[in-house]
Scaffold this active site. Structure first.
Site, short mmCIF file in Angstrom:
data_model
loop_
_atom_site.label_atom_id
_atom_site.label_comp_id
_atom_site.label_asym_id
_atom_site.label_seq_id
_atom_site.Cartn_x
_atom_site.Cartn_y
_atom_site.Cartn_z
N LYS A 65 94.32 -10.43 -122.42
CA LYS A 65 95.01 -11.01 -121.04
C LYS A 65 95.57 -12.24 -121.29
O LYS A 65 96.47 -12.60 -120.46
CB LYS A 65 93.65 -11.13 -120.09
CG LYS A 65 93.32 -9.55 -119.68
CD LYS A 65 92.34 -9.88 -118.52
CE LYS A 65 91.75 -8.60 -118.19
NZ LYS A 65 91.02 -8.45 -116.73
N ASP B 220 92.71 -9.62 -110.55
CA ASP B 220 91.43 -9.50 -110.69
C ASP B 220 90.73 -10.05 -109.38
O ASP B 220 89.81 -9.92 -108.92
CB ASP B 220 90.74 -10.19 -111.92
CG ASP B 220 91.17 -9.20 -113.05
OD1 ASP B 220 91.15 -7.93 -112.99
OD2 ASP B 220 91.28 -9.94 -114.33
#
Ligand code: ATR
Length: 281
Positions: A70, A107
Site C-alpha cells: 500500500k 479503507d
C-alpha cells in the site's frame, strides 16, 4: 464469458491466494452482467514498481492493492485523492485514459460506511472514539472518524511511538493513551475500534476490560475472521452495540468497482453471504 473488449481489474498483493476480493468483485460482475474480470495478481516486493507501471501499459482499468504494497502504491501513483494523502497509503489504483495512475484509499470510507449501515443511530459527534492499534489499518480508521466529526480520537498501541507518529502526521484532535491505560479510557468512549490483529483466528484475544463501557457505546472490530471476535462477544455481553468487520471489506470495494466498471454496486445481504461462504472454505 468475456469478450475482447472486456474491462480487467484485479488485486495486487504478496501473498494473494487468501484474498476475498476476487470473490467479492466477481459477485458484482456476475450480478450486473459486466463484460469484465477481476483477477488476483501475486506481485513480490521486488517487482511492485514495475507491476504498477505495467497496469496501464497492459490496458487494465486498475487494481486494488493490499499487504505489503500500500505504501509502494502511494509512491507510484501520479495523483492522489485527499484520503490517500491523509492516510499515507493507497489501496485503489485507477488507470486513466491518458496513461496516468490515480491513487485512492477507500479503507476509511469502507470502515465508516460499514458503521453507518450497522449502527444507523450512532452519532459520531456525540463522544470521543478509542482506537486500539497503530498499524496500517488504524490510519484509515482514524482519518474517517475525524472526517465524520468525532470530537477526539484516543489512540493506544503496544508500541507507543507508532501511535505518536500517527497523532503527529494526521490533522485533527488525536490523543495518545498509554497501552496499559486502555481499559480506563473505555468509560469516555462512544466508539471502541480494534485495529490490531488480536482476536484473529490463531491469535490471542485483545485484552481490554469493558466493565465501564456504557450500553450506548458502539464496539467494532476490523478483524472479520472469526466474524464474532472475542472483543465483540464480550461487548455484546456487556450490552454494547456491536458491528462486525466484514462490512468494511465489502464497502471499501464499492468505489473501485465503480471507477473500473462504471456501475456503483450495492452491499447487500446476498453479497455478504457469498463472501462469508468464501471465508469458510
Ligand atoms: P501493520 O498493519 O502495519 O501491518 P501489524 O504488524 O499487522 O501492522 O500490527 C497491527 C497492529 O496490531 C499494531 O498496532 C500492533 O502493535 P505494535 O505496533 O505494538 O506491533 C498490534 N499488535 C499485534 N500483535 C499484538 C500483541 N500481541 N499485543 C498488542 N498489540 C499487537
Amino acid at each position: 464469458m468475456i469478450s475482447g473488449a472486456a474491462k480487467i481489474a484485479g488485486v495486487i498483493g504478496w501473498p494473494i491466494a487468501h484474498s476475498l476480493s476476487p470473490r467479492l468483485h466477481g459477485f458484482w460482475l456476475d450480478h450486473h452482467g459486466v463484460d469484465g474480470a477481476y483477477i488476483p495478481m501475486p506481485v513480490s516486493p521486488d517487482h511492485i514498481e514495475m507491476a504498477i507501471a505495467g497496469l496501464s501499459k497492459l490496458g487494465l482499468r486498475g487494481a486494488n492493492v493490499t499487504v505489503p504494497h500500500k505504501i509502494a502504491a502511494f509512491n507510484a501513483a501520479d495523483e492522489l485523492s485527499p484520503a490517500a494523502r491523509a492516510i499515507g497509503a493507497v489501496n485503489t489504483l485507477v488507470c486513466r485514459d491518458d496513461g496516468s495512475i490515480f491513487g485512492d484509499n477507500t479503507d476509511g470510507y469502507g470502515f465508516l460506511a460499514n458503521l453507518k449501515a450497522g449502527a444507523p443511530d450512532w452519532d459520531p459527534s456525540s463522544a470521543p472514539a478509542l482506537v486500539l492499534g497503530a498499524g496500517g489499518a488504524a490510519r484509515g480508521v482514524i482519518w474517517s472518524l475525524i472526517d465524520a466529526g468525532v470530537p477526539r480520537v484516543m489512540i493506544t498501541n503496544r508500541t507507543a511511538e507508532k501511535a505518536q507518529v500517527i497523532a503527529d502526521d494526521m490533522d485533527g484532535a488525536i490523543t495518545v493513551i498509554p497501552w496499559d491505560d486502555r481499559s480506563d479510557t473505555v468509560v469516555d468512549a462512544g466508539l471502541i475500534v480494534n485495529t490490531t490483529s488480536l482476536g484473529m483466528t490463531g491469535k490471542p484475544a485483545l485484552d481490554v476490560n469493558l466493565d465501564h463501557a456504557s450500553p450506548s457505546t458502539l464496539v467494532t472490530d476490523i478483524v472479520y475472521a472469526p466474524l464474532e471476535t472475542p472483543l465483540l462477544k464480550d461487548a455484546a455481553a456487556h450490552g454494547c452495540q456491536v458491528v462486525d468487520g466484514l462490512g468494511m471489506l465489502l464497502h471499501q470495494a464499492v468505489p473501485g468497482f465503480e471507477a473500473w466498471f462504471g456501475i456503483r454496486p450495492e452491499v447487500t445481504p446476498e453479497l455478504r453471504a457469498h463472501v462469508l461462504a468464501g471465508l469458510a472454505t
